[in-house]
Motif scaffolding. Structure first.
Motif, mmCIF file in Angstrom:
data_model
loop_
_atom_site.group_PDB
_atom_site.id
_atom_site.type_symbol
_atom_site.label_atom_id
_atom_site.label_comp_id
_atom_site.label_asym_id
_atom_site.label_seq_id
_atom_site.Cartn_x
_atom_site.Cartn_y
_atom_site.Cartn_z
ATOM 1 N N CYS A 1 -65.469 50.502 44.470
ATOM 2 C CA CYS A 1 -65.147 49.644 45.613
ATOM 3 C C CYS A 1 -63.700 49.166 45.552
ATOM 4 C CB CYS A 1 -66.080 48.444 45.655
ATOM 5 S SG CYS A 1 -67.776 48.837 46.101
ATOM 6 N N LYS A 2 -63.217 48.900 44.347
ATOM 7 C CA LYS A 2 -61.834 48.466 44.179
ATOM 8 C C LYS A 2 -60.872 49.516 44.725
ATOM 9 C CE LYS A 2 -58.507 47.253 40.562
ATOM 10 N NZ LYS A 2 -58.306 47.102 39.104
ATOM 11 N N PHE B 1 -60.981 49.408 48.516
ATOM 12 C CA PHE B 1 -60.226 48.281 49.064
ATOM 13 C C PHE B 1 -58.728 48.579 49.075
ATOM 14 C CE2 PHE B 1 -63.791 45.377 47.400
ATOM 15 C CZ PHE B 1 -64.487 45.513 48.591
ATOM 16 N N SER B 2 -58.237 49.160 47.981
ATOM 17 C CA SER B 2 -56.805 49.489 47.907
ATOM 18 C C SER B 2 -56.429 50.502 48.975
ATOM 19 C CB SER B 2 -56.481 50.055 46.517
ATOM 20 O OG SER B 2 -56.776 49.118 45.508
ATOM 21 N N GLN B 3 -57.297 51.510 49.155
ATOM 22 C CA GLN B 3 -57.029 52.521 50.178
ATOM 23 C C GLN B 3 -57.077 51.921 51.572
ATOM 24 O OE1 GLN B 3 -59.743 55.788 49.972
ATOM 25 N NE2 GLN B 3 -58.815 56.909 51.664
ATOM 26 N N LYS B 4 -58.054 51.048 51.791
ATOM 27 C CA LYS B 4 -58.212 50.412 53.099
ATOM 28 C C LYS B 4 -57.018 49.536 53.450
ATOM 29 C CE LYS B 4 -61.484 47.341 55.432
ATOM 30 N NZ LYS B 4 -62.756 46.604 55.278
ATOM 31 N N LEU B 5 -56.569 48.723 52.507
ATOM 32 C CA LEU B 5 -55.417 47.845 52.742
ATOM 33 C C LEU B 5 -54.143 48.657 52.945
ATOM 34 C CD1 LEU B 5 -56.176 45.069 50.101
ATOM 35 C CD2 LEU B 5 -56.290 44.840 52.578
ATOM 36 N N ASP B 6 -54.029 49.762 52.230
ATOM 37 C CA ASP B 6 -52.862 50.617 52.374
ATOM 38 C C ASP B 6 -52.821 51.238 53.763
ATOM 39 O OD1 ASP B 6 -50.511 51.911 51.203
ATOM 40 O OD2 ASP B 6 -51.665 53.769 51.398
ATOM 41 N N GLN B 7 -53.988 51.645 54.267
ATOM 42 C CA GLN B 7 -54.054 52.222 55.607
ATOM 43 C C GLN B 7 -53.730 51.182 56.674
ATOM 44 O OE1 GLN B 7 -57.947 53.995 55.940
ATOM 45 N NE2 GLN B 7 -57.291 55.937 55.063
ATOM 46 N N GLU C 1 -72.338 52.907 52.785
ATOM 47 C CA GLU C 1 -72.902 53.488 51.564
ATOM 48 C C GLU C 1 -72.593 52.618 50.347
ATOM 49 O OE1 GLU C 1 -71.268 57.376 51.340
ATOM 50 O OE2 GLU C 1 -72.451 58.183 53.007
ATOM 51 N N SER C 2 -71.358 52.108 50.284
ATOM 52 C CA SER C 2 -70.989 51.234 49.167
ATOM 53 C C SER C 2 -71.797 49.946 49.191
ATOM 54 C CB SER C 2 -69.494 50.903 49.228
ATOM 55 O OG SER C 2 -68.725 52.080 49.131
ATOM 56 N N LYS C 3 -72.028 49.427 50.396
ATOM 57 C CA LYS C 3 -72.811 48.197 50.526
ATOM 58 C C LYS C 3 -74.238 48.427 50.020
ATOM 59 C CE LYS C 3 -74.675 45.048 53.964
ATOM 60 N NZ LYS C 3 -74.823 44.744 55.380
ATOM 61 N N LYS C 4 -74.844 49.546 50.400
ATOM 62 C CA LYS C 4 -76.213 49.835 49.942
ATOM 63 C C LYS C 4 -76.266 50.009 48.435
ATOM 64 C CE LYS C 4 -77.906 51.965 54.211
ATOM 65 N NZ LYS C 4 -78.378 53.212 54.864
ATOM 66 N N GLU C 5 -75.216 50.620 47.876
ATOM 67 C CA GLU C 5 -75.173 50.799 46.423
ATOM 68 C C GLU C 5 -75.162 49.442 45.710
ATOM 69 O OE1 GLU C 5 -71.765 53.201 45.682
ATOM 70 O OE2 GLU C 5 -72.874 55.075 45.794
ATOM 71 N N ILE C 6 -74.345 48.512 46.233
ATOM 72 C CA ILE C 6 -74.273 47.190 45.615
ATOM 73 C C ILE C 6 -75.604 46.461 45.743
ATOM 74 C CG2 ILE C 6 -73.180 44.912 45.793
ATOM 75 C CD1 ILE C 6 -70.629 46.298 46.542
ATOM 76 N N LEU C 7 -76.226 46.558 46.924
ATOM 77 C CA LEU C 7 -77.517 45.906 47.114
ATOM 78 C C LEU C 7 -78.574 46.459 46.163
ATOM 79 C CD1 LEU C 7 -77.894 45.458 50.987
ATOM 80 C CD2 LEU C 7 -77.991 43.678 49.271
ATOM 81 N N ASN C 8 -78.628 47.787 46.051
ATOM 82 C CA ASN C 8 -79.647 48.418 45.206
ATOM 83 C C ASN C 8 -79.423 48.101 43.728
ATOM 84 O OD1 ASN C 8 -80.819 49.593 47.452
ATOM 85 N ND2 ASN C 8 -79.591 51.461 47.314
ATOM 86 N N GLN D 1 -69.388 42.379 49.475
ATOM 87 C CA GLN D 1 -70.052 42.881 50.686
ATOM 88 C C GLN D 1 -69.318 42.445 51.946
ATOM 89 O OE1 GLN D 1 -74.131 42.342 51.418
ATOM 90 N NE2 GLN D 1 -74.815 43.373 49.585
ATOM 91 N N LEU D 2 -68.876 41.196 51.974
ATOM 92 C CA LEU D 2 -68.140 40.716 53.151
ATOM 93 C C LEU D 2 -66.865 41.516 53.359
ATOM 94 C CD1 LEU D 2 -68.483 36.830 52.802
ATOM 95 C CD2 LEU D 2 -69.762 38.353 54.294
ATOM 96 N N LEU D 3 -66.199 41.886 52.274
ATOM 97 C CA LEU D 3 -64.994 42.705 52.384
ATOM 98 C C LEU D 3 -65.323 44.092 52.912
ATOM 99 C CD1 LEU D 3 -63.041 41.795 49.122
ATOM 100 C CD2 LEU D 3 -62.328 41.346 51.461
ATOM 101 N N LEU D 4 -66.440 44.652 52.446
ATOM 102 C CA LEU D 4 -66.840 45.986 52.908
ATOM 103 C C LEU D 4 -67.226 45.974 54.384
ATOM 104 C CD1 LEU D 4 -68.973 47.160 49.857
ATOM 105 C CD2 LEU D 4 -66.783 48.113 50.575
#
Length: 536
Positions: free
Chosen positions: A27-28, A31-37, A52-59, A79-82
């Motif tokens: 996820c880190k 986040f870096s890729q998202k902020l860069d974009q 998909e990342s959110k579901k992974e964290i939940l599970n 999750q809020l960031l995702l």
């Protein structure tokens, strides 16, 4: 996330295994890729990948959420960031508009308020008296010093009168330095442009630009900036007042006479030190925090009570905005009090006030997460609920009610104590009215039942852990997982709110001991004395 990490008791965190750690590292990178974009104004990040990342964290974290609330809150923020889900949002005034329609009493109340606004209040009368007395003395002593230019002493303080409460010494210092700076700048410009009288006002333009920056400075502020501009404009626009240097010295001398009269009258009538204003702002912030918790913190899962849940969430968000503005004002007064000279007054206890400011800022941030989780729980509970789930939610409601019933009186007690001018005046008032106060008699409020301790946090968190464990054991769907996450957020935030209130309670006790060295700062006794005066 910073609050969550600072609340962790030890590192590394045991409940996060290797699998969940890999998910967070992944996820880190996202986040870096998202902020860069976003920084490069590219297309938005892929929402499917975020899901998909959110579901992974939940599970990975659903079985750990109720075991470690700081970790759960950290994952909640991830999750809020995702999801790109801001906890702040524009307030919806639809509920307020619905209330207003058909409410005839509101109309009469507004009319009464308008009528009352025309009546002078005690504050306005005191302010008018201070203005008249300050101006009268300033002009009297100014004319005594110099009959030709005596009115400048009155003009110096008249140009920046403000009905708001201001720190006396800070305002006087800002006005004096502003007048001196403006006069010196005017003298220099007169010396440079003495051959070009028609262009004498041209140097005023860069000074006006400088004024805009001076207005927002912590040292000078609005009053110092106004004095600086008027000082420069009077110097550059003067005619038939003699040489510039001589006129500048006269202006500064007359300004000093006016400011001395202003300070003396303020001290005699209503001395408003920055330290006093900081204490007043503290009590107002505690009152606003109490309103937020009493009116806004509630979890209502039943469908028939959904409008009430929306109203509570809205009230909490509006109360949080009010609290935030009061806390920022509190911060400004602390900064002024730190720079203010003490003279014969007790030194300002900056350390305690800074710690209380930090606690209030943290609580203001946590209240936003409380409002957000309440809104999400209200939405999720609109769906069909099973009997056991309703029981668990009722148990959670009971825990929240206990939280409000315990914290509300504590904040009220701290608010009353911080409103107290001084312990000596309180005791004198009791003797004057001949009101005995026997705290052992049982006739007066017991402060021990209001003030809370560290054991309260353990009891509250234990209750949350019990309910979260019950929810986790019955988790069957993604909706249940989300409810568990929102409840864990609520548990973390309320537990931290209690912890921060305890910190403020300890700092208030230390401030009282600082102001009354000969007293043991018995909060129970002080609150009993205040309650005795209130009851009469």
């Amino acid at each position: 996330m910073d609050i969550a990490l600072s609340s962790c008791t030890s590192f590394p965190i045991g409940v996060i295994d290797e699998e969940l750690r890999d998910v967070l590292i992944h996820c880190k990178g996202r986040f870096s890729q998202k902020l860069d974009q976003q920084d490069k104004c590219f297309a938005p990040f892929d929402a499917t990948t975020n899901l998909e990342s959110k579901k992974e964290i939940l599970n990975k974290s659903i079985s750990k959420a109720y075991k470690d609330l700081p970790t759960s809150f950290f994952l909640y923020c991830v999750q809020l960031l995702l999801d790109n889900s801001p906890v702040t949002r524009k307030t919806d005034h639809m509920v307020e508009k619905t209330k207003k329609s058909g409410d005839s009493k509101r109309v009469f109340r507004k009319i009464a308020e308008v009528v009352m606004n025309f009546m002078p209040s005690t504050h306005n009368l005191v302010f008018a008296f201070k203005c008249a007395l300050s101006l009268g003395l300033a002009v009297l002593f100014g004319l005594t010093y110099n009959k030709e230019n005596g009115y400048w002493s009155g003009l110096t303080i008249a140009i920046s009168f403000d009905t708001r409460r201001q720190a006396t010494f800070s305002v006087a210092n800002a006005r004096g330095q502003g007048t001196a700076m403006g006069s010196i700048y005017g003298v220099l410009c007169c010396f440079i442009f003495h051959k070009y009288a028609d262009l004498s006002l041209l140097p005023l333009l860069p000074w006006l630009v400088f004024y805009t920056f001076l207005c927002h400075s912590k040292m000078y502020g609005q009053s110092g900036a106004i004095s600086a501009v008027i000082g420069a404009s009077l110097m550059l626009g003067r005619k038939h007042y003699g040489p510039p240097a001589q006129f500048a010295i006269t202006r500064i001398t007359e300004a000093t006479i006016g400011l001395v009269c202003f300070v003396i009258v303020e001290i005699l009538v209503s001395p408003s030190r920055a330290a006093t204003l900081a204490k007043t702002a503290l009590s107002e912030s505690l009152e606003a925090l109490q309103e937020c918790i009493n009116k806004g913190v509630v979890v209502i899962p039943k469908e028939k009570d959904m409008p009430m849940a929306c109203t509570s969430s809205q009230a909490l968000r509006e109360g949080q905005k009010k609290l935030k503005s009061l806390v920022y004002q509190f911060e400004a007064f602390i900064a002024e009090a730190e720079m203010e000279p003490n003279f014969w007054f007790l030194p300002f206890h900056s350390g305690c006030y800074r710690k209380m400011l930090e606690s209030l800022l943290r609580m203001a941030d946590l209240l936003l997460f409380v409002a957000y989780s309440m809104e999400k729980l209200s939405q999720l509970s609109q769906k069909d609920n099973g009997g056991s789930e309703v029981d668990l939610q009722d148990g959670m409601n009971e825990t929240m009610e206990n939280f409000k019933n315990r914290v509300g009186p504590t904040l009220k007690c701290l608010e009353e104590i911080t409103k107290m001018k001084s312990l000596r005046k309180l005791e004198k008032e009791l003797k004057k009215r001949n009101l005995p106060c026997d705290i052992e008699s049982g006739e007066y409020p017991n402060a021990d039942t209001f003030l809370i301790g560290d054991e309260e946090v353990d009891i509250m968190l234990g209750s949350f852990f019990k309910h979260l464990e019950g929810i986790a054991s019955k988790t069957q769907s993604n909706r249940d997982e989300e409810m568990l996450f929102h409840y864990s957020c609520l548990g973390f935030c309320t537990g931290n709110l209690v912890s921060e209130i305890i910190k403020i309670e300890n700092q208030v006790r230390e401030v009282i001991m600082w102001e009354n060295p000969s007293n043991q700062a018995n909060m129970k006794e002080i609150y009993c004395k205040i309650s005795t005066l209130r009851s009469q």
